[in-house]
Design an enzyme around this catalytic site. Structure first.
Site, short mmCIF file in Angstrom:
data_model
loop_
_atom_site.label_atom_id
_atom_site.label_comp_id
_atom_site.label_asym_id
_atom_site.label_seq_id
_atom_site.Cartn_x
_atom_site.Cartn_y
_atom_site.Cartn_z
N ASP A 1 0.83 -1.20 0.00
CA ASP A 1 0.00 0.00 0.00
C ASP A 1 0.87 1.26 0.00
O ASP A 1 1.89 1.31 0.71
CB ASP A 1 -0.86 -0.03 1.28
CG ASP A 1 -1.92 1.04 1.30
OD1 ASP A 1 -2.78 1.02 0.41
OD2 ASP A 1 -1.90 1.89 2.21
N GLU B 1 14.68 -14.11 0.70
CA GLU B 1 14.91 -15.29 1.55
C GLU B 1 13.84 -16.35 1.32
O GLU B 1 13.94 -17.46 1.83
CB GLU B 1 14.86 -14.87 3.04
CG GLU B 1 15.97 -13.95 3.47
CD GLU B 1 15.67 -13.36 4.86
OE1 GLU B 1 14.91 -13.98 5.64
OE2 GLU B 1 16.19 -12.27 5.15
C1 BGC Z 1 -5.47 2.17 -0.60
C2 BGC Z 1 -6.64 2.97 -0.15
C3 BGC Z 1 -6.33 3.50 1.22
C4 BGC Z 1 -5.01 4.27 1.24
C5 BGC Z 1 -4.52 4.51 2.63
C6 BGC Z 1 -4.47 3.29 -0.71
O1 BGC Z 1 -3.65 3.35 -1.61
O2 BGC Z 1 -5.66 1.50 -1.81
O3 BGC Z 1 -7.82 2.23 -0.18
O4 BGC Z 1 -7.34 4.37 1.60
O5 BGC Z 1 -4.03 3.57 0.58
O6 BGC Z 1 -4.01 3.33 3.18
#
Ligand code: BGC
Length: 521
Positions: free
Chosen positions: A205, A256
Protein backbone atom coordinates in the site's frame (compact mmCIF):
# COMPACT_ATOMS: atom_id res chain seq x y z
CA UNK A 1 0.30 -26.75 -4.00
CA UNK A 2 0.68 -24.46 -6.97
CA UNK A 3 3.43 -25.26 -9.46
CA UNK A 4 6.90 -24.44 -8.25
CA UNK A 5 7.83 -22.09 -11.08
CA UNK A 6 9.57 -19.26 -9.25
CA UNK A 7 8.51 -16.64 -11.77
CA UNK A 8 4.86 -17.66 -11.69
CA UNK A 9 3.76 -14.04 -11.30
CA UNK A 10 5.29 -12.76 -14.56
CA UNK A 11 2.16 -13.37 -16.62
CA UNK A 12 -0.33 -14.13 -13.84
CA UNK A 13 -3.90 -12.92 -13.57
CA UNK A 14 -4.47 -11.70 -10.02
CA UNK A 15 -7.95 -11.31 -8.59
CA UNK A 16 -8.41 -8.51 -6.08
CA UNK A 17 -10.71 -9.52 -3.23
CA UNK A 18 -11.97 -6.42 -1.43
CA UNK A 19 -12.66 -8.46 1.66
CA UNK A 20 -15.60 -6.49 3.03
CA UNK A 21 -17.49 -6.93 -0.22
CA UNK A 22 -16.63 -10.36 -1.61
CA UNK A 23 -18.57 -12.91 0.44
CA UNK A 24 -19.95 -12.95 3.97
CA UNK A 25 -19.47 -16.27 5.75
CA UNK A 26 -20.86 -15.40 9.19
CA UNK A 27 -23.97 -13.41 8.36
CA UNK A 28 -22.98 -10.01 9.78
CA UNK A 29 -23.32 -8.22 6.43
CA UNK A 30 -19.54 -7.79 6.00
CA UNK A 31 -17.37 -10.08 3.87
CA UNK A 32 -14.79 -12.27 5.62
CA UNK A 33 -12.15 -14.98 5.26
CA UNK A 34 -14.66 -17.82 5.61
CA UNK A 35 -16.69 -16.23 2.82
CA UNK A 36 -13.66 -16.20 0.51
CA UNK A 37 -12.92 -19.81 1.33
CA UNK A 38 -16.48 -20.87 0.51
CA UNK A 39 -16.33 -19.02 -2.81
CA UNK A 40 -13.00 -20.38 -4.02
CA UNK A 41 -14.82 -22.55 -6.59
CA UNK A 42 -15.90 -19.35 -8.39
CA UNK A 43 -12.29 -18.23 -8.67
CA UNK A 44 -11.17 -21.63 -9.86
CA UNK A 45 -13.90 -21.68 -12.55
CA UNK A 46 -12.98 -18.15 -13.51
CA UNK A 47 -9.40 -19.27 -14.06
CA UNK A 48 -7.35 -16.68 -12.19
CA UNK A 49 -3.90 -17.58 -10.89
CA UNK A 50 -3.68 -15.69 -7.63
CA UNK A 51 -5.61 -13.61 -5.11
CA UNK A 52 -4.80 -10.29 -3.54
CA UNK A 53 -6.82 -9.96 -0.35
CA UNK A 54 -7.20 -6.40 0.98
CA UNK A 55 -6.36 -5.80 4.69
CA UNK A 56 -8.03 -8.16 7.17
CA UNK A 57 -5.97 -7.14 10.21
CA UNK A 58 -7.34 -5.77 13.49
CA UNK A 59 -8.57 -2.27 12.75
CA UNK A 60 -11.02 0.33 14.01
CA UNK A 61 -12.04 0.63 10.31
CA UNK A 62 -11.59 4.38 10.00
CA UNK A 63 -10.41 3.57 6.44
CA UNK A 64 -11.96 0.11 6.22
CA UNK A 65 -8.89 -1.83 7.20
CA UNK A 66 -6.15 0.41 5.78
CA UNK A 67 -5.83 1.67 9.35
CA UNK A 68 -4.04 -1.32 10.89
CA UNK A 69 -3.89 -1.69 14.67
CA UNK A 70 -1.92 -4.96 14.59
CA UNK A 71 -0.42 -6.16 11.31
CA UNK A 72 0.17 -9.70 12.59
CA UNK A 73 -3.33 -10.79 13.52
CA UNK A 74 -6.85 -11.01 12.09
CA UNK A 75 -9.73 -8.63 12.72
CA UNK A 76 -12.54 -10.61 14.41
CA UNK A 77 -15.06 -9.27 11.85
CA UNK A 78 -13.05 -11.16 9.22
CA UNK A 79 -12.23 -14.32 11.18
CA UNK A 80 -9.07 -15.44 12.94
CA UNK A 81 -5.64 -16.82 12.10
CA UNK A 82 -7.05 -20.35 11.86
CA UNK A 83 -9.57 -19.13 9.27
CA UNK A 84 -6.72 -17.54 7.33
CA UNK A 85 -4.66 -20.74 7.44
CA UNK A 86 -7.66 -22.77 6.28
CA UNK A 87 -8.27 -20.41 3.37
CA UNK A 88 -4.61 -20.49 2.39
CA UNK A 89 -4.49 -24.30 2.52
CA UNK A 90 -7.61 -24.66 0.36
CA UNK A 91 -6.42 -22.07 -2.13
CA UNK A 92 -3.02 -23.73 -2.46
CA UNK A 93 -4.61 -27.16 -2.83
CA UNK A 94 -6.58 -25.74 -5.75
CA UNK A 95 -3.46 -24.22 -7.33
CA UNK A 96 -4.31 -20.63 -6.43
CA UNK A 97 -1.66 -18.35 -4.98
CA UNK A 98 -2.56 -15.95 -2.20
CA UNK A 99 -1.09 -12.49 -1.68
CA UNK A 100 -1.99 -10.11 1.12
CA UNK A 101 -1.84 -6.37 1.67
CA UNK A 102 1.06 -4.77 3.51
CA UNK A 103 0.36 -1.28 4.83
CA UNK A 104 3.75 0.15 5.81
CA UNK A 105 3.25 3.92 5.46
CA UNK A 106 1.00 4.35 8.50
CA UNK A 107 -0.64 2.52 11.37
CA UNK A 108 -4.00 2.95 12.99
CA UNK A 109 -4.22 5.47 15.83
CA UNK A 110 -5.23 2.38 17.85
CA UNK A 111 -1.84 0.71 17.26
CA UNK A 112 -0.02 0.23 20.56
CA UNK A 113 2.86 2.36 19.32
CA UNK A 114 0.62 5.34 18.65
CA UNK A 115 -1.22 4.96 21.92
CA UNK A 116 2.16 4.98 23.68
CA UNK A 117 3.22 8.01 21.65
CA UNK A 118 0.14 9.96 22.71
CA UNK A 119 0.69 9.03 26.35
CA UNK A 120 4.34 10.12 26.21
CA UNK A 121 5.82 13.62 26.15
CA UNK A 122 7.08 15.64 23.19
CA UNK A 123 10.61 14.53 22.32
CA UNK A 124 10.14 11.08 23.89
CA UNK A 125 11.32 7.87 22.20
CA UNK A 126 7.66 6.80 21.93
CA UNK A 127 6.93 9.78 19.67
CA UNK A 128 10.00 9.17 17.52
CA UNK A 129 8.38 6.30 15.59
CA UNK A 130 5.86 8.76 14.12
CA UNK A 131 6.22 12.28 12.74
CA UNK A 132 5.42 14.55 15.66
CA UNK A 133 6.49 18.19 15.22
CA UNK A 134 5.92 21.54 16.87
CA UNK A 135 3.59 23.87 15.02
CA UNK A 136 4.40 27.15 13.32
CA UNK A 137 3.36 30.61 14.41
CA UNK A 138 4.04 32.28 17.72
CA UNK A 139 2.05 29.79 19.78
CA UNK A 140 2.59 26.81 17.47
CA UNK A 141 -1.05 26.92 16.44
CA UNK A 142 -0.30 26.54 12.72
CA UNK A 143 0.50 23.10 11.25
CA UNK A 144 4.25 22.41 10.78
CA UNK A 145 3.94 22.61 6.98
CA UNK A 146 1.35 23.13 4.27
CA UNK A 147 0.76 19.49 3.33
CA UNK A 148 -2.86 18.50 2.80
CA UNK A 149 -4.23 15.06 3.58
CA UNK A 150 -5.26 13.22 0.41
CA UNK A 151 -8.61 12.64 2.10
CA UNK A 152 -9.16 16.39 2.56
CA UNK A 153 -8.15 18.90 5.23
CA UNK A 154 -4.62 19.36 6.57
CA UNK A 155 -2.24 16.38 6.89
CA UNK A 156 -1.59 17.39 10.52
CA UNK A 157 -3.59 16.97 13.69
CA UNK A 158 -2.75 18.69 16.97
CA UNK A 159 -2.61 16.76 20.22
CA UNK A 160 -3.50 18.26 23.64
CA UNK A 161 0.11 19.11 24.60
CA UNK A 162 0.36 21.30 21.48
CA UNK A 163 2.43 19.10 19.14
CA UNK A 164 1.17 18.00 15.75
CA UNK A 165 1.45 14.60 14.05
CA UNK A 166 1.51 13.86 10.33
CA UNK A 167 -1.14 11.77 8.58
CA UNK A 168 -1.17 11.78 4.78
CA UNK A 169 -4.52 10.01 4.99
CA UNK A 170 -7.10 10.19 7.83
CA UNK A 171 -6.15 11.47 11.32
CA UNK A 172 -6.73 7.85 12.42
CA UNK A 173 -3.80 6.84 10.14
CA UNK A 174 -0.64 8.44 11.60
CA UNK A 175 2.41 8.20 9.29
CA UNK A 176 5.40 6.27 10.59
CA UNK A 177 8.94 7.67 10.53
CA UNK A 178 10.94 5.32 8.33
CA UNK A 179 14.24 6.71 9.52
CA UNK A 180 13.52 5.01 12.87
CA UNK A 181 15.18 1.57 12.86
CA UNK A 182 12.34 -0.10 14.75
CA UNK A 183 9.87 0.87 12.05
CA UNK A 184 11.65 -1.07 9.32
CA UNK A 185 12.49 -3.92 11.66
CA UNK A 186 8.81 -4.26 12.52
CA UNK A 187 7.84 -4.26 8.85
CA UNK A 188 10.30 -7.09 8.25
CA UNK A 189 8.82 -8.99 11.15
CA UNK A 190 5.34 -8.58 9.66
CA UNK A 191 6.54 -9.82 6.29
CA UNK A 192 8.15 -12.89 7.84
CA UNK A 193 5.04 -13.57 9.91
CA UNK A 194 2.90 -13.94 6.77
CA UNK A 195 5.61 -15.50 4.59
CA UNK A 196 6.19 -18.18 7.23
CA UNK A 197 2.45 -18.90 7.19
CA UNK A 198 2.82 -19.51 3.44
CA UNK A 199 1.58 -16.42 1.62
CA UNK A 200 2.91 -16.04 -1.91
CA UNK A 201 3.50 -12.32 -1.76
CA UNK A 202 2.31 -8.84 -0.93
CA UNK A 203 0.55 -5.88 -2.42
CA UNK A 204 2.28 -2.88 -0.86
CA UNK A 205 0.00 0.00 0.00
CA UNK A 206 1.18 3.52 -0.85
CA UNK A 207 4.52 2.11 -1.93
CA UNK A 208 5.64 5.59 -3.02
CA UNK A 209 5.02 6.95 0.49
CA UNK A 210 7.00 5.92 3.59
CA UNK A 211 10.10 8.12 3.10
CA UNK A 212 9.69 11.86 3.70
CA UNK A 213 12.19 14.61 2.84
CA UNK A 214 14.18 15.73 5.85
CA UNK A 215 12.88 18.94 7.37
CA UNK A 216 9.43 18.22 5.90
CA UNK A 217 9.49 21.30 3.64
CA UNK A 218 6.33 22.94 2.30
CA UNK A 219 5.09 21.49 -0.97
CA UNK A 220 4.15 23.47 -4.05
CA UNK A 221 0.60 24.69 -3.56
CA UNK A 222 -1.63 22.70 -5.93
CA UNK A 223 -5.24 22.75 -6.97
CA UNK A 224 -5.92 19.04 -6.70
CA UNK A 225 -4.02 17.24 -3.99
CA UNK A 226 -6.61 14.49 -3.68
CA UNK A 227 -6.52 10.78 -3.44
CA UNK A 228 -4.03 8.68 -5.29
CA UNK A 229 -2.99 10.84 -8.13
CA UNK A 230 0.54 11.79 -8.98
CA UNK A 231 1.10 15.50 -8.63
CA UNK A 232 4.70 15.54 -9.77
CA UNK A 233 7.98 16.57 -8.18
CA UNK A 234 6.59 19.56 -6.25
CA UNK A 235 4.51 17.24 -4.07
CA UNK A 236 6.94 16.33 -1.28
CA UNK A 237 4.51 13.93 0.37
CA UNK A 238 5.31 11.10 -2.05
CA UNK A 239 8.07 9.57 -4.15
CA UNK A 240 10.94 10.81 -2.02
CA UNK A 241 14.22 9.21 -3.12
CA UNK A 242 14.65 7.69 0.33
CA UNK A 243 11.78 5.30 -0.40
CA UNK A 244 14.06 3.11 -2.51
CA UNK A 245 16.09 2.06 0.50
CA UNK A 246 12.85 0.82 2.08
CA UNK A 247 12.13 -1.22 -1.05
CA UNK A 248 15.59 -2.71 -1.01
CA UNK A 249 15.01 -3.85 2.58
CA UNK A 250 11.65 -5.34 1.62
CA UNK A 251 13.23 -7.17 -1.30
CA UNK A 252 16.00 -8.63 0.86
CA UNK A 253 13.37 -10.30 3.03
CA UNK A 254 11.43 -11.57 0.02
CA UNK A 255 14.59 -13.02 -1.47
CA UNK A 256 14.91 -15.29 1.55
CA UNK A 257 11.65 -16.89 0.37
CA UNK A 258 12.09 -18.01 -3.25
CA UNK A 259 9.02 -17.63 -5.42
CA UNK A 260 7.39 -14.91 -3.35
CA UNK A 261 6.73 -11.48 -4.80
CA UNK A 262 5.59 -7.94 -4.13
CA UNK A 263 3.59 -5.52 -6.24
CA UNK A 264 3.65 -1.87 -5.28
CA UNK A 265 0.86 0.63 -5.41
CA UNK A 266 2.98 3.39 -6.88
CA UNK A 267 1.08 6.47 -8.00
CA UNK A 268 4.00 7.91 -9.93
CA UNK A 269 3.26 8.70 -13.55
CA UNK A 270 6.69 9.67 -14.85
CA UNK A 271 7.98 6.58 -16.67
CA UNK A 272 11.57 6.92 -15.47
CA UNK A 273 10.68 7.59 -11.85
CA UNK A 274 8.24 4.68 -11.83
CA UNK A 275 10.90 2.42 -13.37
CA UNK A 276 13.20 3.13 -10.43
CA UNK A 277 10.88 1.10 -8.20
CA UNK A 278 11.45 -1.88 -10.51
CA UNK A 279 15.21 -2.06 -10.26
CA UNK A 280 16.53 -5.62 -9.76
CA UNK A 281 16.77 -5.20 -5.98
CA UNK A 282 13.39 -3.49 -5.47
CA UNK A 283 9.79 -4.42 -6.37
CA UNK A 284 9.04 -7.26 -8.78
CA UNK A 285 5.93 -5.44 -10.00
CA UNK A 286 4.38 -1.99 -9.80
CA UNK A 287 0.80 -1.31 -10.74
CA UNK A 288 0.63 0.80 -13.81
CA UNK A 289 -2.46 2.95 -13.42
CA UNK A 290 -2.41 4.49 -16.88
CA UNK A 291 -5.15 2.18 -18.22
CA UNK A 292 -7.26 2.95 -15.19
CA UNK A 293 -6.96 6.68 -15.75
CA UNK A 294 -7.26 6.67 -19.57
CA UNK A 295 -10.43 7.75 -21.36
CA UNK A 296 -12.27 5.43 -23.74
CA UNK A 297 -10.34 6.84 -26.68
CA UNK A 298 -7.91 5.13 -29.05
CA UNK A 299 -5.20 7.76 -28.73
CA UNK A 300 -5.45 7.90 -24.96
CA UNK A 301 -5.36 4.13 -24.55
CA UNK A 302 -2.49 3.72 -26.96
CA UNK A 303 -0.50 6.36 -25.09
CA UNK A 304 -1.28 4.60 -21.81
CA UNK A 305 -0.05 1.29 -23.18
CA UNK A 306 3.07 2.77 -24.74
CA UNK A 307 4.07 4.53 -21.53
CA UNK A 308 3.44 1.41 -19.46
CA UNK A 309 5.62 -0.66 -21.77
CA UNK A 310 8.31 2.04 -21.88
CA UNK A 311 8.37 2.05 -18.07
CA UNK A 312 9.27 -1.62 -17.77
CA UNK A 313 11.65 -1.71 -20.72
CA UNK A 314 15.11 -1.81 -19.22
CA UNK A 315 13.83 -3.23 -15.91
CA UNK A 316 13.42 -6.91 -15.04
CA UNK A 317 9.66 -6.37 -14.56
CA UNK A 318 6.76 -7.18 -16.85
CA UNK A 319 3.99 -4.61 -17.25
CA UNK A 320 1.16 -4.78 -14.73
CA UNK A 321 -2.28 -3.73 -15.98
CA UNK A 322 -5.19 -2.50 -13.89
CA UNK A 323 -8.64 -1.47 -15.16
CA UNK A 324 -10.41 -1.02 -11.83
CA UNK A 325 -9.81 -1.25 -8.10
CA UNK A 326 -11.43 -0.30 -4.80
CA UNK A 327 -10.25 3.32 -5.02
CA UNK A 328 -11.57 4.43 -8.41
CA UNK A 329 -14.90 4.38 -10.26
CA UNK A 330 -15.44 1.02 -11.96
CA UNK A 331 -14.69 0.95 -15.68
CA UNK A 332 -18.28 0.10 -16.71
CA UNK A 333 -19.21 3.43 -15.16
CA UNK A 334 -16.16 5.34 -16.38
CA UNK A 335 -16.97 4.26 -19.92
CA UNK A 336 -20.55 5.53 -19.82
CA UNK A 337 -22.56 3.06 -17.71
CA UNK A 338 -25.55 1.07 -18.98
CA UNK A 339 -25.43 -0.76 -22.29
CA UNK A 340 -22.66 1.42 -23.72
CA UNK A 341 -20.47 1.18 -20.61
CA UNK A 342 -20.91 -2.58 -20.53
CA UNK A 343 -20.10 -3.04 -24.22
CA UNK A 344 -16.94 -0.99 -23.74
CA UNK A 345 -16.04 -2.87 -20.58
CA UNK A 346 -16.26 -6.16 -22.52
CA UNK A 347 -13.90 -4.76 -25.14
CA UNK A 348 -11.61 -3.34 -22.45
CA UNK A 349 -11.38 -6.74 -20.77
CA UNK A 350 -10.10 -8.26 -24.02
CA UNK A 351 -7.68 -5.36 -24.38
CA UNK A 352 -6.33 -5.72 -20.84
CA UNK A 353 -6.06 -9.50 -20.99
CA UNK A 354 -4.34 -9.43 -24.40
CA UNK A 355 -1.48 -7.25 -23.21
CA UNK A 356 1.82 -8.89 -22.25
CA UNK A 357 2.53 -9.11 -18.53
CA UNK A 358 0.37 -9.24 -15.42
CA UNK A 359 -3.33 -8.37 -15.14
CA UNK A 360 -5.26 -7.47 -12.00
CA UNK A 361 -9.01 -8.12 -12.04
CA UNK A 362 -11.04 -6.36 -9.32
CA UNK A 363 -13.84 -8.43 -7.78
CA UNK A 364 -16.97 -7.76 -9.80
CA UNK A 365 -15.11 -6.82 -13.02
CA UNK A 366 -15.93 -10.32 -14.23
CA UNK A 367 -19.64 -9.62 -13.64
CA UNK A 368 -19.62 -6.19 -15.30
CA UNK A 369 -20.62 -4.45 -12.08
CA UNK A 370 -21.16 -0.69 -12.36
CA UNK A 371 -20.75 1.86 -9.58
CA UNK A 372 -23.83 2.44 -7.45
CA UNK A 373 -25.00 5.90 -6.36
CA UNK A 374 -25.63 5.66 -2.65
CA UNK A 375 -27.72 8.05 -0.57
CA UNK A 376 -25.75 10.38 1.74
CA UNK A 377 -26.68 8.42 4.85
CA UNK A 378 -25.19 5.19 3.45
CA UNK A 379 -21.76 6.68 2.71
CA UNK A 380 -18.89 5.29 4.78
CA UNK A 381 -15.67 6.42 3.12
CA UNK A 382 -13.77 8.91 5.33
CA UNK A 383 -13.38 11.11 2.26
CA UNK A 384 -17.07 12.11 2.52
CA UNK A 385 -16.76 13.73 5.93
CA UNK A 386 -13.15 14.90 5.55
CA UNK A 387 -14.01 16.80 2.36
CA UNK A 388 -16.84 18.60 4.12
CA UNK A 389 -19.30 16.39 2.22
CA UNK A 390 -18.16 17.67 -1.15
CA UNK A 391 -16.48 14.43 -2.36
CA UNK A 392 -18.60 11.30 -2.19
CA UNK A 393 -15.57 9.02 -1.90
CA UNK A 394 -15.10 5.43 -2.99
CA UNK A 395 -18.11 3.55 -1.65
CA UNK A 396 -19.78 3.45 -5.08
CA UNK A 397 -17.18 0.98 -6.39
CA UNK A 398 -17.18 -1.16 -3.23
CA UNK A 399 -20.73 -2.56 -3.26
CA UNK A 400 -20.85 -6.26 -2.25
CA UNK A 401 -20.63 -8.88 -5.00
CA UNK A 402 -23.98 -10.44 -6.06
CA UNK A 403 -23.86 -14.24 -6.16
CA UNK A 404 -27.41 -15.53 -6.72
CA UNK A 405 -31.10 -14.84 -6.24
CA UNK A 406 -33.49 -12.05 -7.09
CA UNK A 407 -33.08 -9.52 -4.35
CA UNK A 408 -30.50 -7.99 -2.00
CA UNK A 409 -28.21 -9.36 -0.72
CA UNK A 410 -28.10 -11.79 -3.67
CA UNK A 411 -26.36 -14.59 -1.79
CA UNK A 412 -23.58 -12.29 -0.53
CA UNK A 413 -24.80 -12.65 3.05
CA UNK A 414 -27.53 -14.49 4.91
CA UNK A 415 -28.97 -11.08 5.82
CA UNK A 416 -30.51 -8.51 3.55
CA UNK A 417 -28.81 -5.43 4.91
CA UNK A 418 -25.14 -5.33 4.08
CA UNK A 419 -22.42 -2.88 5.14
CA UNK A 420 -23.04 -0.94 1.95
CA UNK A 421 -26.57 -1.44 0.62
CA UNK A 422 -26.97 -3.49 -2.55
CA UNK A 423 -29.31 -2.13 -5.24
CA UNK A 424 -32.49 -3.59 -6.69
CA UNK A 425 -32.04 -4.97 -10.19
CA UNK A 426 -28.75 -6.79 -9.73
CA UNK A 427 -30.43 -10.20 -10.17
CA UNK A 428 -29.23 -10.26 -13.81
CA UNK A 429 -25.65 -9.54 -12.70
CA UNK A 430 -25.27 -12.40 -10.22
CA UNK A 431 -22.73 -15.16 -10.74
CA UNK A 432 -25.60 -17.66 -10.92
CA UNK A 433 -27.45 -15.65 -13.58
CA UNK A 434 -24.33 -15.31 -15.73
CA UNK A 435 -22.74 -18.71 -15.27
CA UNK A 436 -24.59 -20.56 -18.02
CA UNK A 437 -25.16 -17.62 -20.34
CA UNK A 438 -22.64 -17.70 -23.18
CA UNK A 439 -23.22 -14.02 -23.84
CA UNK A 440 -22.49 -12.90 -20.27
CA UNK A 441 -19.51 -10.92 -19.00
CA UNK A 442 -18.60 -13.86 -16.79
CA UNK A 443 -18.47 -16.24 -19.77
CA UNK A 444 -16.30 -13.75 -21.66
CA UNK A 445 -13.81 -13.56 -18.76
CA UNK A 446 -13.75 -17.34 -18.34
CA UNK A 447 -13.07 -17.88 -22.02
CA UNK A 448 -10.42 -15.15 -22.15
CA UNK A 449 -8.61 -16.52 -19.12
CA UNK A 450 -8.77 -20.04 -20.49
CA UNK A 451 -7.17 -18.85 -23.74
CA UNK A 452 -4.49 -16.99 -21.74
CA UNK A 453 -3.64 -20.28 -20.04
CA UNK A 454 -3.82 -22.57 -23.02
CA UNK A 455 -3.12 -20.72 -26.26
CA UNK A 456 0.44 -20.17 -27.43
CA UNK A 457 -0.86 -17.06 -29.25
CA UNK A 458 -0.98 -15.25 -25.90
CA UNK A 459 2.64 -15.93 -25.01
CA UNK A 460 5.66 -13.73 -25.39
CA UNK A 461 6.60 -10.30 -24.10
CA UNK A 462 6.77 -8.55 -27.46
CA UNK A 463 4.03 -6.25 -28.72
CA UNK A 464 3.95 -4.74 -32.20
CA UNK A 465 1.42 -2.09 -33.22
CA UNK A 466 -0.38 -2.88 -36.47
CA UNK A 467 -1.92 -0.46 -38.94
CA UNK A 468 -5.57 0.00 -37.97
CA UNK A 469 -8.59 1.97 -39.21
CA UNK A 470 -8.90 5.48 -37.74
CA UNK A 471 -10.05 5.35 -34.11
CA UNK A 472 -9.03 1.70 -33.69
CA UNK A 473 -6.17 -0.03 -31.89
CA UNK A 474 -4.50 -3.11 -33.27
CA UNK A 475 -1.44 -4.98 -32.05
CA UNK A 476 0.22 -8.34 -32.37
CA UNK A 477 1.76 -10.28 -29.49
CA UNK A 478 4.93 -12.16 -30.25
CA UNK A 479 3.01 -15.42 -29.74
CA UNK A 480 0.82 -14.51 -32.70
CA UNK A 481 -2.30 -13.05 -31.09
CA UNK A 482 -3.82 -10.11 -32.93
CA UNK A 483 -6.07 -7.85 -30.84
CA UNK A 484 -8.22 -5.22 -32.54
CA UNK A 485 -10.32 -2.76 -30.55
CA UNK A 486 -12.85 -0.55 -32.34
CA UNK A 487 -13.18 2.81 -30.59
CA UNK A 488 -14.33 4.58 -33.76
CA UNK A 489 -17.90 5.54 -34.66
CA UNK A 490 -18.26 2.92 -37.43
CA UNK A 491 -18.05 -0.82 -37.96
CA UNK A 492 -14.66 -1.93 -39.28
CA UNK A 493 -13.77 -5.06 -41.27
CA UNK A 494 -12.38 -7.99 -39.31
CA UNK A 495 -8.70 -8.63 -40.07
CA UNK A 496 -7.53 -11.95 -41.54
CA UNK A 497 -6.94 -14.74 -39.08
CA UNK A 498 -8.48 -17.49 -37.00
CA UNK A 499 -11.11 -16.09 -34.64
CA UNK A 500 -10.26 -16.86 -31.02
CA UNK A 501 -12.67 -14.64 -29.10
CA UNK A 502 -14.76 -11.51 -29.58
CA UNK A 503 -16.54 -9.22 -27.17
CA UNK A 504 -19.62 -9.27 -29.41
CA UNK A 505 -21.03 -11.10 -32.41
CA UNK A 506 -18.67 -10.76 -35.38
CA UNK A 507 -20.17 -13.47 -37.57
CA UNK A 508 -20.86 -11.03 -40.43
CA UNK A 509 -17.17 -10.25 -40.81
CA UNK A 510 -17.21 -6.80 -39.20
CA UNK A 511 -16.15 -5.59 -35.78
CA UNK A 512 -18.85 -3.27 -34.43
CA UNK A 513 -18.26 -0.04 -32.54
CA UNK A 514 -17.00 -0.44 -28.93
CA UNK A 515 -15.99 -4.06 -29.48
CA UNK A 516 -12.76 -6.05 -29.48
CA UNK A 517 -11.62 -9.26 -31.10
CA UNK A 518 -8.77 -11.74 -30.64
CA UNK A 519 -7.48 -13.51 -33.74
CA UNK A 520 -4.55 -15.76 -34.44
CA UNK A 521 -2.59 -14.29 -37.33
C1 BGC B 1 -5.47 2.17 -0.60
C2 BGC B 1 -6.64 2.97 -0.15
C3 BGC B 1 -6.33 3.50 1.22
C4 BGC B 1 -5.01 4.27 1.24
C5 BGC B 1 -4.52 4.51 2.63
C6 BGC B 1 -4.47 3.29 -0.71
O1 BGC B 1 -3.65 3.35 -1.61
O2 BGC B 1 -5.66 1.50 -1.81
O3 BGC B 1 -7.82 2.23 -0.18
O4 BGC B 1 -7.34 4.37 1.60
O5 BGC B 1 -4.03 3.57 0.58
O6 BGC B 1 -4.01 3.33 3.18
Amino acid sequence: MPSTDLDWWRDAVFYQVYIRSFADGNGDGVGDLAGIRARLPHLIDLGVDALWITPFYPSPMADHGYDVADPRDVEPTFGDLAAFDALLADAHAAGLRVTVDLVPNHTSHAHEWFEAALAAAPGSPERARYLFRDGRGSDGAEPPNNWPSVFGGPAWTRVPDGQWYLHLFAPEQPDLDFTHPEVLADLEETMRFWLDRGVDGFRIDVAHGMAKPSGLPDMLPMEDTGLLADHGPGDHRFDDDGVHEVHRRIRRVLDEYPGRMAVGEVWVSDDDRLAQYLRPDELQLAFNFKLLTAEWDAEDLRTAIEHSLATVEGTPAPACWVLSNHDRPRHVTRYGDGIVGTRRARAAALLQLALPGVAYVYNGDELGLPDVDLPDEALQDPIWERSGRTERGRDACRIPVPWSGDEPSYGFSSRRDTWLPMPEGWDRLTVAAQADDDASMLSLYRRALELRRTSSALRGDGLEWLPAPAGCLAFRRSGGLVCLVNLSADDVPLPEGELLLASTDVSDGVLPVDAAVWLRA
